[in-house]
Design a protein around this motif. Structure first.
Motif, short mmCIF file in Angstrom:
data_model
loop_
_atom_site.label_atom_id
_atom_site.label_comp_id
_atom_site.label_asym_id
_atom_site.label_seq_id
_atom_site.Cartn_x
_atom_site.Cartn_y
_atom_site.Cartn_z
N TYR A 139 0.83 -1.21 0.00
CA TYR A 139 0.00 0.00 0.00
C TYR A 139 0.86 1.26 0.00
CZ TYR A 139 -4.54 -2.29 0.52
OH TYR A 139 -5.69 -3.01 0.29
N TYR A 189 0.01 4.53 4.68
CA TYR A 189 -1.01 3.49 4.75
C TYR A 189 -2.04 3.76 5.85
CZ TYR A 189 -2.82 -1.25 5.65
OH TYR A 189 -3.61 -2.34 5.89
N PRO A 190 -1.61 4.08 7.07
CA PRO A 190 -2.60 4.41 8.11
C PRO A 190 -3.45 5.63 7.74
CG PRO A 190 -0.49 3.94 9.11
CD PRO A 190 -0.25 4.02 7.65
N TYR A 240 -4.36 6.41 4.77
CA TYR A 240 -5.34 5.90 3.81
C TYR A 240 -6.51 5.23 4.53
CZ TYR A 240 -7.26 2.44 0.52
OH TYR A 240 -8.10 1.65 -0.22
N LEU A 241 -6.22 4.52 5.60
CA LEU A 241 -7.29 3.89 6.39
C LEU A 241 -8.21 4.97 6.98
CD1 LEU A 241 -5.35 1.02 8.23
CD2 LEU A 241 -6.81 0.85 6.21
N LEU A 272 -10.42 6.02 4.18
CA LEU A 272 -11.43 4.99 3.94
C LEU A 272 -12.60 5.17 4.91
CD1 LEU A 272 -9.89 1.43 3.33
CD2 LEU A 272 -11.26 2.82 1.79
N ALA A 273 -12.27 5.38 6.18
CA ALA A 273 -13.31 5.55 7.19
C ALA A 273 -14.13 6.81 6.92
CB ALA A 273 -12.66 5.62 8.58
N GLU A 277 -16.55 6.69 4.00
CA GLU A 277 -17.78 6.00 4.39
C GLU A 277 -18.70 6.92 5.16
OE1 GLU A 277 -18.12 2.00 6.21
OE2 GLU A 277 -15.97 1.94 5.75
N LYS A 327 -13.50 3.24 15.18
CA LYS A 327 -13.54 2.51 13.90
C LYS A 327 -12.20 1.87 13.58
CE LYS A 327 -17.07 5.43 11.86
NZ LYS A 327 -17.98 5.20 10.71
N LEU A 328 -11.13 2.59 13.88
CA LEU A 328 -9.80 2.15 13.48
C LEU A 328 -9.04 1.46 14.60
CD1 LEU A 328 -8.85 5.41 11.58
CD2 LEU A 328 -9.29 3.21 10.51
N ASN A 329 -9.67 1.40 15.78
CA ASN A 329 -8.99 0.82 16.93
C ASN A 329 -7.71 1.57 17.27
OD1 ASN A 329 -9.97 -1.48 18.46
ND2 ASN A 329 -10.26 -2.42 16.45
N LEU A 330 -7.81 2.88 17.29
CA LEU A 330 -6.63 3.69 17.60
C LEU A 330 -6.98 4.71 18.67
CD1 LEU A 330 -5.30 4.44 13.99
CD2 LEU A 330 -4.32 2.86 15.66
N THR A 388 -8.32 5.07 -4.98
CA THR A 388 -8.88 3.72 -4.84
C THR A 388 -8.62 2.89 -6.10
OG1 THR A 388 -11.04 4.55 -5.55
CG2 THR A 388 -10.66 4.38 -3.18
N VAL A 427 -6.89 -0.73 -5.85
CA VAL A 427 -7.56 -1.93 -6.36
C VAL A 427 -6.68 -2.62 -7.40
CG1 VAL A 427 -9.49 -2.73 -7.77
CG2 VAL A 427 -9.91 -1.16 -5.87
N MET A 472 -14.99 -1.42 -0.99
CA MET A 472 -14.13 -0.35 -0.50
C MET A 472 -14.51 0.10 0.91
SD MET A 472 -11.81 -0.23 -2.54
CE MET A 472 -10.86 1.15 -1.90
N LEU A 526 -14.36 -0.12 4.92
CA LEU A 526 -13.27 -0.46 5.84
C LEU A 526 -13.37 -1.90 6.32
CD1 LEU A 526 -10.86 0.91 7.15
CD2 LEU A 526 -12.32 1.60 9.04
N PHE A 575 -7.27 -4.34 6.23
CA PHE A 575 -7.67 -3.84 7.54
C PHE A 575 -7.85 -4.98 8.53
CE2 PHE A 575 -10.91 -1.98 10.51
CZ PHE A 575 -10.03 -1.09 11.11
N GLU A 584 -5.73 -5.08 11.87
CA GLU A 584 -6.37 -5.17 13.18
C GLU A 584 -5.93 -6.42 13.94
OE1 GLU A 584 -10.70 -4.75 12.59
OE2 GLU A 584 -10.49 -3.35 14.26
#
Lengths: 145, 145
Positions: A26, A37-38, A40-41, A44-45, A48, A60-63, A109, A113, B5, B7, B13, B17
């Motif tokens: 990534y 990469y983080p 990008y996560l 992504l969140a 949404e 959502k990201l567990n951070l 994206t 992909v 796409m 999360l 992910f 996680e």
DNA sequence: TATGATTAAATCGTACACGATTCAAATTAC
DNA sequence: GTAATTTGAATCGTGTACGATTTAATCATA
């Protein structure tokens, strides 16, 4: 009998290494966009659901805030998102996507992909792994100590 | 049709996680020993084969000197390992286990195994995941760009 | 309504993790 | 046999990641 304490027989290590591989893959795709990469996560969140508090994003990201606060600040400095302290409750900080993040969404994206597809992962394999990893996570979180 | 796409539908992910869950689980077990999770992986590698160069260790763990050099130094400071520059080739640095690491091996691995067992992971599930993760890693490393 | 408890971020300290660069030692090529 | 290249660690800069503490705002309650 197999030795289960061998590095290459450890599930934890297999997961650790795979996470590293994803990170590298990534990162190479995201670098041209100036994203990690983080980060990008985080996008992504937010793609949404835009306009969430730092705490919600963390859930959502567990951070935790120790990770997210500086990370979101960096993303604000590079014009991906904007932080806005709530008027009703000044403890809360809402994170909003910036134009750049909306406009570039498709380009980003698409490249991601494309990179994943180049790995030739079967759909069935993909879904099975997802399901098993989620089951494993559930067990780890609910383990009886 | 599912949105790929999202999360929670991202394999990356799920892996990210799960790695985090392992990190937390192992950290809680290792903290009483004054070890971090990556440091435990170093010990696992050295318990298998003692007296390897930093480069060889890096190859086993997929880590570069930028990560390993300071990490091994910290482990040397806490008496787990010893660094020894080679006489024949002064570029090489060999890493050796210290008494502490040999003596504590059983106590450490016992606690780790105990923690993993408390997660109630089926052997079949464990092995299947290992196999699939290894296959995935292979594909990611060999992908045709 | 003052006050004590809770909550949300920010901050701090430590520890990975990686790519790039530097440096010294060893190897090779000419 | 010296110069050029390669190799192995160390170093540097940036960016996560986490637990613990701090700070400020809100809520609960007596």
């Amino acid at each position: 009998m197999k030795d289960f304490m061998t590095l290459k027989n450890q599930l934890c290590f297999a997961v650790y290494e795979t996470a590293g591989e994803f990170n590298k893959l990534y990162s190479s795709v995201l670098q041209p966009f100036g994203l990690t990469y983080p980060q990008y996560l985080v996008l992504l969140a937010l793609w949404e659901q835009d306009g969430v508090t730092l705490k919600e994003l963390g859930a959502k990201l567990n951070l935790g805030t120790g990770t997210l606060t500086p990370m979101v600040s960096r993303m604000e400095a590079s014009d991906w998102v904007k932080k806005q302290r709530s008027k009703e409750d000044e403890r809360k900080v809402y994170i909003y996507l910036q134009e750049k993040a909306v406009k570039e969404r498709n380009a980003i994206t698409s490249k991601v992909v494309e990179a994943i597809q180049s790995c030739q992962i079967e759909l069935k394999e993909y879904e099975q792994l997802m399901q098993q990893l989620n089951a494993l996570q559930k067990k780890m979180r609910e383990r009886q100590v």
